[in-house]
Design an enzyme around this catalytic site. Structure first.
Site, mmCIF file in Angstrom:
data_model
loop_
_atom_site.group_PDB
_atom_site.id
_atom_site.type_symbol
_atom_site.label_atom_id
_atom_site.label_comp_id
_atom_site.label_asym_id
_atom_site.label_seq_id
_atom_site.Cartn_x
_atom_site.Cartn_y
_atom_site.Cartn_z
ATOM 1 N N LYS A 26 0.836 -1.206 0.000
ATOM 2 C CA LYS A 26 0.000 0.000 0.000
ATOM 3 C C LYS A 26 0.869 1.253 0.000
ATOM 4 O O LYS A 26 0.659 2.167 -0.796
ATOM 5 C CB LYS A 26 -0.908 -0.021 1.239
ATOM 6 C CG LYS A 26 -2.102 0.889 1.142
ATOM 7 C CD LYS A 26 -2.959 0.807 2.422
ATOM 8 C CE LYS A 26 -3.770 -0.464 2.478
ATOM 9 N NZ LYS A 26 -4.395 -0.695 3.802
ATOM 10 N N ARG A 97 -3.196 3.207 8.547
ATOM 11 C CA ARG A 97 -3.549 2.032 7.754
ATOM 12 C C ARG A 97 -2.431 1.008 7.735
ATOM 13 O O ARG A 97 -1.259 1.360 7.630
ATOM 14 C CB ARG A 97 -3.841 2.468 6.308
ATOM 15 C CG ARG A 97 -4.600 3.753 6.184
ATOM 16 C CD ARG A 97 -4.702 4.251 4.749
ATOM 17 N NE ARG A 97 -5.415 3.351 3.874
ATOM 18 C CZ ARG A 97 -5.479 3.511 2.551
ATOM 19 N NH1 ARG A 97 -4.827 4.520 1.962
ATOM 20 N NH2 ARG A 97 -6.136 2.655 1.813
ATOM 21 N N GLY A 106 -8.242 -7.487 4.488
ATOM 22 C CA GLY A 106 -9.116 -7.656 5.643
ATOM 23 C C GLY A 106 -8.462 -8.307 6.852
ATOM 24 O O GLY A 106 -9.112 -8.538 7.853
ATOM 25 N N MET A 108 -5.687 -7.193 8.586
ATOM 26 C CA MET A 108 -5.137 -6.289 9.583
ATOM 27 C C MET A 108 -6.016 -5.042 9.701
ATOM 28 O O MET A 108 -7.043 -4.956 9.066
ATOM 29 C CB MET A 108 -3.704 -5.941 9.226
ATOM 30 C CG MET A 108 -2.801 -7.132 9.425
ATOM 31 S SD MET A 108 -1.106 -6.752 9.105
ATOM 32 C CE MET A 108 -1.150 -6.332 7.406
ATOM 33 N N ARG A 348 -3.613 -1.592 -6.334
ATOM 34 C CA ARG A 348 -2.793 -2.809 -6.250
ATOM 35 C C ARG A 348 -3.182 -3.720 -7.393
ATOM 36 O O ARG A 348 -4.256 -3.564 -7.986
ATOM 37 C CB ARG A 348 -2.997 -3.513 -4.911
ATOM 38 C CG ARG A 348 -4.428 -3.970 -4.713
ATOM 39 C CD ARG A 348 -4.627 -4.625 -3.357
ATOM 40 N NE ARG A 348 -6.049 -4.692 -3.074
ATOM 41 C CZ ARG A 348 -6.598 -4.573 -1.880
ATOM 42 N NH1 ARG A 348 -5.852 -4.363 -0.817
ATOM 43 N NH2 ARG A 348 -7.896 -4.658 -1.703
ATOM 44 N N HIS A 468 -4.910 -41.399 -0.331
ATOM 45 C CA HIS A 468 -5.097 -42.188 -1.539
ATOM 46 C C HIS A 468 -6.189 -41.588 -2.413
ATOM 47 O O HIS A 468 -6.022 -41.409 -3.619
ATOM 48 C CB HIS A 468 -5.439 -43.629 -1.153
ATOM 49 C CG HIS A 468 -5.622 -44.538 -2.327
ATOM 50 N ND1 HIS A 468 -6.861 -44.784 -2.852
ATOM 51 C CD2 HIS A 468 -4.729 -45.201 -3.094
ATOM 52 C CE1 HIS A 468 -6.720 -45.591 -3.888
ATOM 53 N NE2 HIS A 468 -5.436 -45.859 -4.056
ATOM 54 N N ARG A 644 7.123 -48.746 -15.395
ATOM 55 C CA ARG A 644 7.659 -49.247 -14.138
ATOM 56 C C ARG A 644 7.233 -50.694 -13.933
ATOM 57 O O ARG A 644 6.060 -51.021 -14.083
ATOM 58 C CB ARG A 644 7.156 -48.407 -12.962
ATOM 59 C CG ARG A 644 7.677 -48.922 -11.637
ATOM 60 C CD ARG A 644 7.216 -48.083 -10.476
ATOM 61 N NE ARG A 644 5.790 -48.257 -10.218
ATOM 62 C CZ ARG A 644 5.144 -47.630 -9.242
ATOM 63 N NH1 ARG A 644 5.774 -46.764 -8.477
ATOM 64 N NH2 ARG A 644 3.867 -47.847 -9.062
ATOM 65 N N SER A 790 14.549 -41.837 -12.543
ATOM 66 C CA SER A 790 13.334 -41.052 -12.390
ATOM 67 C C SER A 790 13.053 -40.965 -10.900
ATOM 68 O O SER A 790 12.942 -41.988 -10.220
ATOM 69 C CB SER A 790 12.174 -41.726 -13.118
ATOM 70 O OG SER A 790 11.000 -40.988 -12.880
ATOM 71 N N ASN A 794 7.408 -39.399 -4.109
ATOM 72 C CA ASN A 794 6.462 -39.760 -3.049
ATOM 73 C C ASN A 794 7.164 -40.668 -2.040
ATOM 74 O O ASN A 794 7.170 -40.396 -0.837
ATOM 75 C CB ASN A 794 5.241 -40.486 -3.618
ATOM 76 C CG ASN A 794 4.438 -39.595 -4.540
ATOM 77 O OD1 ASN A 794 4.639 -38.389 -4.562
ATOM 78 N ND2 ASN A 794 3.549 -40.187 -5.297
ATOM 79 N N CYS A 857 8.807 -38.411 -11.325
ATOM 80 C CA CYS A 857 7.476 -38.924 -11.625
ATOM 81 C C CYS A 857 6.577 -38.945 -10.405
ATOM 82 O O CYS A 857 5.475 -39.458 -10.441
ATOM 83 C CB CYS A 857 7.553 -40.297 -12.258
ATOM 84 S SG CYS A 857 8.341 -41.518 -11.179
ATOM 85 N N TYR A 877 13.199 -33.730 -17.500
ATOM 86 C CA TYR A 877 11.750 -33.596 -17.625
ATOM 87 C C TYR A 877 11.058 -33.786 -16.279
ATOM 88 O O TYR A 877 11.657 -34.315 -15.342
ATOM 89 C CB TYR A 877 11.194 -34.610 -18.638
ATOM 90 C CG TYR A 877 11.279 -36.041 -18.181
ATOM 91 C CD1 TYR A 877 10.264 -36.599 -17.388
ATOM 92 C CD2 TYR A 877 12.363 -36.843 -18.520
ATOM 93 C CE1 TYR A 877 10.339 -37.898 -16.950
ATOM 94 C CE2 TYR A 877 12.444 -38.153 -18.086
ATOM 95 C CZ TYR A 877 11.427 -38.678 -17.288
ATOM 96 O OH TYR A 877 11.509 -39.970 -16.844
HETATM 97 P P1 ADP Z 1 -7.917 -2.312 3.880
HETATM 98 O O1 ADP Z 1 -6.510 -2.734 3.683
HETATM 99 O O2 ADP Z 1 -8.702 -3.199 4.788
HETATM 100 O O3 ADP Z 1 -8.596 -2.008 2.583
HETATM 101 P P2 ADP Z 1 -7.466 0.497 4.131
HETATM 102 O O4 ADP Z 1 -6.297 0.985 4.882
HETATM 103 O O5 ADP Z 1 -7.307 0.473 2.667
HETATM 104 O O6 ADP Z 1 -7.847 -0.934 4.687
HETATM 105 O O7 ADP Z 1 -8.697 1.400 4.554
HETATM 106 C C1 ADP Z 1 -10.039 1.011 4.652
HETATM 107 C C2 ADP Z 1 -10.940 2.016 3.949
HETATM 108 O O8 ADP Z 1 -10.737 3.323 4.449
HETATM 109 C C3 ADP Z 1 -10.677 2.060 2.476
HETATM 110 O O9 ADP Z 1 -11.908 2.053 1.801
HETATM 111 C C4 ADP Z 1 -9.975 3.380 2.267
HETATM 112 O O10 ADP Z 1 -10.288 3.896 1.032
HETATM 113 C C5 ADP Z 1 -10.505 4.245 3.412
HETATM 114 N N1 ADP Z 1 -9.485 5.202 3.813
HETATM 115 C C6 ADP Z 1 -8.266 4.933 4.297
HETATM 116 N N2 ADP Z 1 -7.546 6.052 4.499
HETATM 117 C C7 ADP Z 1 -8.328 7.072 4.116
HETATM 118 C C8 ADP Z 1 -8.142 8.484 4.059
HETATM 119 N N3 ADP Z 1 -7.002 9.045 4.418
HETATM 120 N N4 ADP Z 1 -9.162 9.238 3.612
HETATM 121 C C9 ADP Z 1 -10.320 8.652 3.246
HETATM 122 N N5 ADP Z 1 -10.561 7.342 3.261
HETATM 123 C C10 ADP Z 1 -9.578 6.545 3.694
HETATM 124 MG MG MG Z 2 7.616 -46.396 -4.819
HETATM 125 MG MG MG Z 3 -7.803 -0.962 1.206
#
Ligand code: ADP
Ligand code: MG
Ligand code: MG
Length: 925
Positions: A26, A97, A106, A108, A348, A468, A644, A790, A794, A857, A877
């Site tokens: 990020k 963040r 989601g 952290m 990303r 198996h 084999r 070969s 396993n 193999c 191979y």
């Molecule tokens: P996650 O990794 O769970 O997406 P983010 O750090 O991206 O968490 O933030 C969660 C939400 O908060 C995202 O929708 C992001 O756009 C919003 N957000 C984060 N920082 C700001 C900011 N400085 N201003 C406005 N919205 C923000």
């Molecule tokens: Mg064998």
């Molecule tokens: Mg985000």
């Protein structure tokens, strides 16, 4: 002094996209976006090194950090023209963040609207002219801060979030359903109630000091790196625990300041199909997390943003395209619109299905955005299997909730009637070749193979991803869910019970090997498009767009890869399928599978007590074998075929119940006591180390002789038909060159006899399967006699690690949970241990026979990481089950591309300093 803090924004940016190890994904991308001039709210990133320091030093920060953070905060204030904690003018607010190297969606924590307190909220209300907005921010802030920093988040699913409870009560009291309908006075009251809840649960007042709030946020984000779900996620995705997360502190922009504001997330291409065009969700008058939180139903960007905010839509489209062109990949973008101004908050590379991966990568090459090697390098090779599996149509799954969930062992989707007994399944299939059968077993054994063969899907209640059932179904390309412990099976009653409900033989169920889900009833499936083209030819390539992309990608991969690919195939049909999927030969034909089709003749052979009796019993088997080999040779049309020699635990072939033994005795016309005694003699205490492999052929050389004869006679026959043949006869499990030489002589004598009599000669090789540590460390001696190796990885894993595939399920989970094994060693090669043994074998083997042919193999031949390892140690191979071939081809190409890159980088490093080292450290020193 160490630099721990990197600023970004329109007045200067320290980092860029290449620095993701240090700044997290990020942070690196925020810096990059700022650098190329996109509108990014200013901020700074605290590096992942601080996270490492934090955990190495009892959750303390490096002493320099405070001054660097203060300086960076001042820079944000300057750029944004606002002061943090300002009680006179519009105050600066920030978000805090998380951001790891690889995104962990989601997993952290994030806190928004930091900097609000009882004073700044009043200023925000007054200066923004929007009291509701200010108190909405404050309400959200206290809640998020309480949940994340003060750890008031519910700990279990049944716990209530204290804040949500209060919010809910307030809405009830006021008589509204939407958060947005609460008036400022309600929000004010809520903040009061929230703070009281904080005091009650933590014993402390809610922190009013903005800087204290920032540090609280920073600590919470670093702390969330080691929370349970983040740890589990990393284990599942192979992300090392020591990478650490970065922390991003960034000026807030507001999507919740009225109807000229919005917030949203968008993909530049469809993440499910890969089709071109922006897709996504947005909400007017909302803040970041609302879109994903499911509080309000978001709108589709592609449907209505152009109507609601035409100017912003045009601007957003341009920015999104610019980002895709810049990163040369599908972008997953978070944005906020504040008073018609667009702000970028994240970008990303988008997560996507295998289908989307292939489609987008091929499209991008055709658009000139990327080169074929880039397309190949970015697709997770395993994802290709998705394109081959029968599928449950989206509509078919509608309204269905899974009955139970197990391990998704064999990808695919299958619907059918439950059968508990393999022989009954087979009988049903023989009556009706179109019967759809799901074989349900506690676990499967080789005896069940025939039942498995006719089943569309396999469901077991115990056994893991390398059981198996899992192995065989993957080879057969069947849907398999195993280890589904929510079902209990009663073989006697022929029922299974799930959540109190009983399912009888003949009841319909569906298993989804992609997800591990099991459904009640019929869910319609269809063959994948790719296989409709390649196998049943029921679809023309021109009508199959997914096939076209797949085909294009595979032809690029074949251009780059150096490793050969072969298939493990036991019959002509599998051989044909293997060729359709790109096999250049067969790396493993298991002859014992053939015997299952003639089990009574085979049993007669096993139960023979004299050499004469055994040779007589072998006669019909020789005919069957020869016919089988002829079929395979014809199908392979001149490509090499590794066969084999017999290698089963014999006790698996004989009947174990008194009744079955009596039946067999009658059939063979021998006393049933004889059958019982032989069965007893064949019993092995440890089948894995039992009378296996070449030991069988050494004690009963007539079996080896019969098999070699069958192979050579088949070769002669097929050569006479004008087809080229290259058999490679493989002696299993030799650990000692003397064992090999013994078998080699039997084979060569048989071959000489066949060719002499026929007056036709075929070239052939005699080699061995390397499955024992002793074979690896004496490979120089073995290679003096053996023409090829070969790796049977396993068994080499079993014998190298001293663990048995049949019962490691009882502790493998613990081992992975404790990070003792980074992965399941039967799925992905233990490179450090088993891999080292392979390396020794390669080096020693080449030392006495420079052109010794080298392959693998084991199951690992279709595992991407293992394929790359095989490339590295110089195998010729890899061989895997037919449906894994595309994975192997792609992984092999990736290995070749990576090697080229590494070489170029090393060369560049040497060139730049002119010395022979590849790291430049000596010149810098
Ligand atoms: P996650 O990794 O769970 O997406 P983010 O750090 O991206 O968490 O933030 C969660 C939400 O908060 C995202 O929708 C992001 O756009 C919003 N957000 C984060 N920082 C700001 C900011 N400085 N201003 C406005 N919205 C923000
Ligand atoms: Mg064998
Ligand atoms: Mg985000």
């Amino acid at each position: 002094m160490a630099k721990y803090v990197y600023s970004f924004g329109k007045d200067g940016t320290d980092g860029d996209a290449t620095m993701r190890n240090l700044l997290g994904g990020k942070g690196a991308n925020l810096a990059e976006m700022a650098k190329i001039g996109l509108p990014v709210p200013s901020g700074f990133t605290i590096t992942t090194e601080v996270c490492t320091y934090f955990y190495a030093n009892g959750r303390q920060y490096p002493p320099e950090l405070v001054a660097q953070v203060n300086e960076a905060m001042a820079a944000i204030e300057k750029t944004m023209g606002k002061k943090f904690g300002d009680t006179k003018d519009l105050p600066l607010l920030v978000s805090c963040r998380s951001g790891a190297r690889d995104s962990m969606p989601g997993m952290m924590d994030t806190v928004l609207n930091i900097g609000l307190n009882d004073k700044t909220v009043e200023v925000l209300a007054k200066k923004s002219g929007d009291e509701r907005f200010a108190w909405d921010c404050y309400r959200r802030f206290v809640q998020m801060y309480g949940d994340v920093v003060l750890d008031m988040k519910p700990k279990t699913k049944t716990d209530e979030d204290p804040f949500e409870e209060l919010l809910h009560k307030m809405k009830e009291k006021v008589g509204v359903t939407e958060d947005a309908d609460l008036k400022p006075e309600h929000l004010k009251e809520l903040v009061k109630q929230f703070k009281a809840a904080v005091k009650k649960q933590t014993g402390h007042d809610f922190p009013e000091d903005p800087m204290e709030q920032v540090w609280g946020g920073i600590g919470a984000v670093f702390g969330s790196w080691m929370n349970d779900r983040a740890m589990v996620y990393r284990r599942m995705n192979g992300i090392p625990h020591d990478w650490g997360t970065a922390v991003n502190v960034q000026a807030m922009v507001f999507g919740n300041m009225g109807d000229t504001c919005a917030t949203g997330v968008a993909l530049t291409r469809n993440g499910a199909t890969g089709e071109k065009g922006i897709t996504g969700d947005y909400l007017i008058n909302a803040q970041g997390e609302d879109v994903v939180a499911g509080i309000r139903m978001p709108k589709r960007i592609e449907d209505s943003l152009h109507k609601e905010m035409p100017k912003c839509w045009e601007q957003f489209k341009a920015v999104a395209m610019r980002l895709e062109n810049h990163y040369k990949d599908i972008q997953d973008i978070e944005f906020t619109i504040e008073n018609q101004n667009l702000w970028m908050l994240q970008t990303r590379n988008a997560k996507r299905t295998g289908f989307a991966h292939v489609r987008a990568a091929v499209d991008m090459v055709n658009e000139g955005l990327i080169t074929p090697d880039m397309a190949i390098a970015r697709i997770p090779a395993n994802d290709l299997t998705q394109l081959l599996q029968p599928v449950f149509s989206g509509a078919g799954l509608k309204g269905k909730t899974p009955l139970a969930k197990g391990i998704n062992a064999g990808p695919g989707a299958a619907t059918g009637q439950i059968y508990y007994q393999p022989d009954e399944a087979e009988a049903a299939w023989q009556k009706d070749n179109n019967a759809r059968i799901i074989l349900v077993r506690k676990e499967t054994t080789p005896e069940d193979l025939r039942g498995m063969k006719v089943a569309k899907g396999i469901l077991t209640s115990s056994g893991g991803a390398a059981s198996h059932a899992a192995l065989v179904s993957r080879q057969m390309g069947k849907a398999c869910v195993c280890g589904c412990d929510a079902i209990s099976i009663d073989y006697k009653a022929e029922t299974m019970t799930v959540k109190g409900k009983v399912y009888k033989k003949g009841d319909w169920i569906s298993v989804d090997g992609f997800s591990g889900n099991v459904y009640e009833g019929e869910v319609p499936t269809s063959a994948s498009e790719v296989l409709q083209v390649l196998f049943d030819k029921s679809l023309k390539p021109a009508d199959a767009p997914i096939y076209q992309c797949f085909h294009q990608l595979m032809s690029w991969a074949d251009r780059f890869r150096k490793l050969g690919v072969r298939a493990n195939a036991d019959n002509p049909k599998e051989s044909e399928q293997a060729i359709a999927l790109g096999a250049q030969g067969i790396g493993l034909t298991r002859t014992e599978h053939m015997f299952f089709d003639h089990i009574d003749d085979f049993r007669a052979m096993i139960l023979s007590e004299t050499v004469e009796a055994r040779e007589k019993a072998l006669e019909p088997l020789l005919k069957y074998q020869q016919a089988d080999f002829e079929g395979i040779f014809r199908a392979m049309a001149g490509r090499p075929v590794t066969i084999r020699l017999l290698d089963p635990p014999l006790h698996e072939f004989v009947p174990h119940t008194e009744k079955d033994q009596a039946d067999l005795a009658t059939k063979l016309g021998i006393p049933k006591e004889t059958v019982a005694r032989r069965v007893n003699e064949l019993h092995e205490f440890n089948p894995m180390l039992g009378h296996r492999g070449c030991r069988l052929g050494i004690v009963y050389p007539e079996i080896t002789r019969m098999q070699a004869t069958a192979i050579c006679q088949a070769a002669v026959q097929v050569i006479k038909e004008g087809i080229d043949v290259h058999p490679e006869i493989m002696v299993p499990l030799a650990g000692n060159v003397a064992e090999f030489r013994h078998q080699e002589k039997v084979i060569r004598d048989a071959a000489a006899k066949v060719f002499g009599e026929a007056g036709v000669t075929s070239d052939y090789l005699v080699g061995t399967m390397i499955e024992l540590p002793r074979a690896c460390v004496t490979a120089d001696k073995i290679a003096e006699a053996a023409e090829f190796f070969s790796f049977g990885t396993n068994d080499l894993t079993q014998t190298g690690l001293g663990i048995s595939r049949d019962d490691y399920g009882t502790y493998i989970n613990e081992y992975q949970e404790l990070d003792i094994f980074p992965a399941d060693p039967f799925q992905t090669l233990d490179q450090e241990g088993v891999g080292a043994l392979m390396k020794i074998a390669v080096e020693k083997g080449k030392s006495t026979r420079s052109d010794v042919k080298l392959g693998i193999c084991g199951e690992h031949g279709g595992d991407p990481a293992s394929v790359k390892f095989c490339h590295k140690i110089g195998l010729d191979y890899v061989s895997c089950s037919p449906l894994r071939l595309p994975v192997a081809r792609l992984a092999a190409a990736q290995a070749a591309i990576q090697e080229k890159k590494d070489k170029a980088a090393a060369k560049k490093a040497t060139d730049s300093c002119g010395c022979k080292c590849c790291c430049c450290c000596c010149c810098k020193g």
